[in-house]
Design a protein around this motif. Sequence first.
Motif, PDB file in Angstrom:
ATOM      1  N   SER A 116       0.829  -1.205   0.000  1.00 10.20           N
ATOM      2  CA  SER A 116       0.000   0.000   0.000  1.00 10.20           C
ATOM      3  C   SER A 116       0.865   1.257   0.000  1.00 10.20           C
ATOM      4  N   GLU A 117       2.043   1.171   0.615  1.00  7.53           N
ATOM      5  CA  GLU A 117       2.929   2.326   0.730  1.00  7.53           C
ATOM      6  C   GLU A 117       3.703   2.606  -0.553  1.00  7.53           C
TER       7      GLU A 117
ATOM      8  N   ALA B 102      10.279   9.101   6.411  1.00 10.67           N
ATOM      9  CA  ALA B 102      11.145   8.196   7.179  1.00 10.67           C
ATOM     10  C   ALA B 102      10.301   7.126   7.860  1.00 10.67           C
ATOM     11  N   TYR B 103       9.473   6.479   7.076  1.00  7.64           N
ATOM     12  CA  TYR B 103       8.438   5.560   7.572  1.00  7.64           C
ATOM     13  C   TYR B 103       8.957   4.123   7.550  1.00  7.64           C
ATOM     14  N   SER B 104       8.879   3.458   8.680  1.00  2.76           N
ATOM     15  CA  SER B 104       9.289   2.060   8.777  1.00  2.76           C
ATOM     16  C   SER B 104       8.130   1.164   8.354  1.00  2.76           C
ATOM     17  N   ILE B 105       8.297   0.496   7.238  1.00  2.00           N
ATOM     18  CA  ILE B 105       7.209  -0.319   6.694  1.00  2.00           C
ATOM     19  C   ILE B 105       7.142  -1.694   7.350  1.00  2.00           C
TER      20      ILE B 105
ATOM     21  N   GLY C  70      12.543 -10.799   5.388  1.00  2.00           N
ATOM     22  CA  GLY C  70      11.714 -11.007   6.567  1.00  2.00           C
ATOM     23  C   GLY C  70      10.936  -9.770   6.952  1.00  2.00           C
ATOM     24  N   ARG C  71      10.416  -9.797   8.172  1.00  2.00           N
ATOM     25  CA  ARG C  71       9.681  -8.679   8.743  1.00  2.00           C
ATOM     26  C   ARG C  71      10.330  -8.291  10.060  1.00  2.00           C
ATOM     27  N   THR C  72      10.354  -7.011  10.366  1.00  2.00           N
ATOM     28  CA  THR C  72      10.978  -6.573  11.614  1.00  2.00           C
ATOM     29  C   THR C  72      10.253  -7.140  12.821  1.00  2.00           C
ATOM     30  N   LYS C  73       8.964  -7.428  12.703  1.00  2.00           N
ATOM     31  CA  LYS C  73       8.187  -7.935  13.832  1.00  2.00           C
ATOM     32  C   LYS C  73       8.009  -9.445  13.804  1.00  2.00           C
ATOM     33  N   HIS C  74       8.463 -10.091  12.731  1.00  2.00           N
ATOM     34  CA  HIS C  74       8.318 -11.538  12.611  1.00  2.00           C
ATOM     35  C   HIS C  74       9.686 -12.183  12.747  1.00  2.00           C
TER      36      HIS C  74
ATOM     37  N   ILE D  67      13.185   1.691   5.228  1.00  2.00           N
ATOM     38  CA  ILE D  67      12.595   2.955   5.666  1.00  2.00           C
ATOM     39  C   ILE D  67      12.263   3.768   4.420  1.00  2.00           C
ATOM     40  N   LEU D  68      11.045   4.332   4.369  1.00  2.00           N
ATOM     41  CA  LEU D  68      10.544   4.995   3.160  1.00  2.00           C
ATOM     42  C   LEU D  68      10.197   6.456   3.399  1.00  2.00           C
TER      43      LEU D  68
END
Length: 499
Positions: A276-277, A340-343, A361-365, A331-332
Amino acid sequence: MLNFIKKNIALLWAKKHVKGTQSFKQNAVKDQEQLLLSLLKTAEKTLFGRTYQFEELKTIEDFQTKVPVSDYEDLKPYIEKIKKGQRDILWTDTPEYFAKTSGTTSGSKYIPISKEGMPYQIAAAQSALFHYITQKNNADFVNGKMIFLQGSPELEDLYGIKTGRLSGIVAHHIPSYLQKNRLPSLETNLIEDWETKVDAIVKETEKENMTLISGIPPWLIMYFEKLIERNGKKITELFPNLQLIITGGVNFEPYREKMNELLGKPVDTLQTFPASEGFFAFQDDFEKDGLLLLTNHGIFYEFIPLEEYGKPNPRRLTLKNIELHRDYALILTTNSGLWAYSIGDVVRFISKNPYRILVSGRTKHFTSAFGEHVIAFEVEEALKATVEKYPAQITEFHLAPQVNPAEGLPYHEWFIEFEKEPESLEDFRNNLDEEMRKRNSYYDDLISGKILQPLIITSLNKNAFQDYAKSQGKLGGQNKIPRLANDRKIGDFLINFKK
């Protein structure tokens, strides 16, 4: 004759387009710097721009010093102002769309897409197809039927801003020359219940000349299995002219063997990285690993070394100082007003000329209950290597820590839904553990130091992951089940489906 003309026009367009992309591939670092300064200049009169004094920011370093890394919670107060009809908040005027996504801590997220940002979503998808056509020197698929799987194209109005799932928004922008060939029908696309929708898609497409099919791997597998169940034929028997599968959202490799089994024979596969971003990358060479990073598509990229992510004052690297084969949080900063958005995605560069990435990967996974910080790329590569040695077909898997076992040492528990189990599950398990130890030195130390016992595999009944997704209201579409977790919330559900 009309089909001959159509495919040859597509081939000419594709070759002209690919030739024109050489500049951005060769000038990425310079283009990125100019892009950031342009974005700052455009937005300096917005509320966000005035808050962070954009008019004083003249370099990348100025930007990184002044504007902090943010997530959705940080930007949410600005988003709420936009939702109430206020203008010039994150970007000039108001967004053309809100892409509505599901969040864990924030509830539904509303990601702004500006009138400048939306064309790049479509251009990136077109560019991916043009690169494929040029490499293949063949555009036959344009004369057949194509599925671009989407959410409902029905959009709601939020203070004059059209709002819906990204895939539903994109449905309104598919080029006219593809519309006549596109499936499913609008009526089917509007179906909300996922299983009902897939059944309707099967009925609509099973007698058609399908040449291109697009979707995330779990959906493709579900769709193909239903087709085979109804028709008793492999997919390439049912669709002999199927030329291309486009996929994204998750790493395709763990699904490849299962996909080839359902297809009957290999079909060209093109991997993409849309969100989406923004639409960030695609496979510009379908025969090689790596996705071409789109550095001239209205997005400025920064990269935080994964081991520093979430810590105070992490380094914010740009393209000129990234290293190959290291993991970075993505970071976008975008021309839709994300700053400076962390996706939440983790990427790894495999080349610099041009810049190509893998989504690792994912930062939260991740799994790090014992300090090992195992990430998706490591488990997917370990599983791939093991499947090559001990043939098996895997539908889906999930890794969770078992911190307090009934007896013995703690361990990593792998919940695996096999389509076809290996001849010796014990040999498979031992090899998988060895492959994991090769890829993660911390995990190896924990095994060697008798802190953990070797991993345990829990084999699951068929459709276990579908049942989990259904229980969470996340069956189908672009929904993805995390492959790793640092707790047992998913694992404790899946254990009920143990064979």
